[in-house]
Structures are given as structure tokens and as C-alpha cells.
Design an enzyme around this catalytic site. Structure first.
Site, mmCIF file in Angstrom:
data_model
loop_
_atom_site.group_PDB
_atom_site.id
_atom_site.type_symbol
_atom_site.label_atom_id
_atom_site.label_comp_id
_atom_site.label_asym_id
_atom_site.label_seq_id
_atom_site.Cartn_x
_atom_site.Cartn_y
_atom_site.Cartn_z
ATOM 1 C CB CYS A 243 -3.722 -91.604 10.560
ATOM 2 S SG CYS A 243 -3.782 -90.629 12.065
ATOM 3 C CB ILE A 244 -7.070 -93.646 14.051
ATOM 4 C CG1 ILE A 244 -5.945 -93.292 15.027
ATOM 5 C CG2 ILE A 244 -8.288 -94.142 14.819
ATOM 6 C CD1 ILE A 244 -6.264 -92.202 15.998
#
Length: 92
Positions: free
Chosen positions: A39-40
Site C-alpha cells: 500500500c503505497i
């Protein structure tokens, strides 16, 4: 410019583990992983037992931070998070 996470799926010469294998081990091994996703800049992980997570080992591997809240573990690895998560999923 290289990053601490640059080693990917290939096992290093001499039988050393790849970064994804080392991260998986520091998270308590494959049997401790319920779910993992990138996630990112973070690896978001659901583990069976949060006490098996070796935060010091993750930081030694280059993690910028580790947050353990019960069975939820977030490992800040930078923009390589999705690639690392995919490599770990391939190992599961």
C-alpha cells in the site's frame, strides 16, 4: 541509485536468502501470514501471532518503521512496497 530493498526474488550466491525471504522470516514465517499487501509505501500484513514479528530484524533489513497492533503489522519500506508484497505472496 540502489535501495536496501533492491534484492528481489533471486536467491543470492552462497544460499543467502533474498530480501522478500528475509522479510517473510522476520514476519514470523509463511505460517504466520494471514494476508499481505503493498500500500503505497507500506507492507500491510495480517499475522496469526504478532509476537513472532521481529521488528529489529525488519529495521536491520531497511524498514523505515514497523507498527505492530495485535495481529496487524505495517512495515514502512518505501515505494517498493507493492513489488515486495508480490514477491512475498509468490513465496507463500
Amino acid at each position: 541509485m540502489s535501495t536496501p530493498w533492491e534484492t528481489t526474488q533471486e536467491t543470492l550466491a552462497g544460499g543467502a536468502m533474498s530480501k522478500p525471504e528475509e522479510i517473510l522470516s522476520a514476519l514470523g514465517g509463511a505460517e504466520n501470514i494471514e494476508e499481505i499487501e503493498g500500500c503505497i509505501t507500506r507492507l500491510r500484513t495480517e499475522v496469526v501471532d504478532g509476537s513472532l514479528v521481529d521488528q529489529a530484524a525488519l529495521k536491520a533489513l531497511g524498514a523505515h518503521g514497523v507498527v505492530v497492533a495485535g495481529t496487524v503489522v505495517q512495515v514502512v519500506v518505501g515505494p517498493e512496497a507493492e513489488m515486495i508484497a508480490e514477491d512475498i505472496q509468490d513465496l507463500l
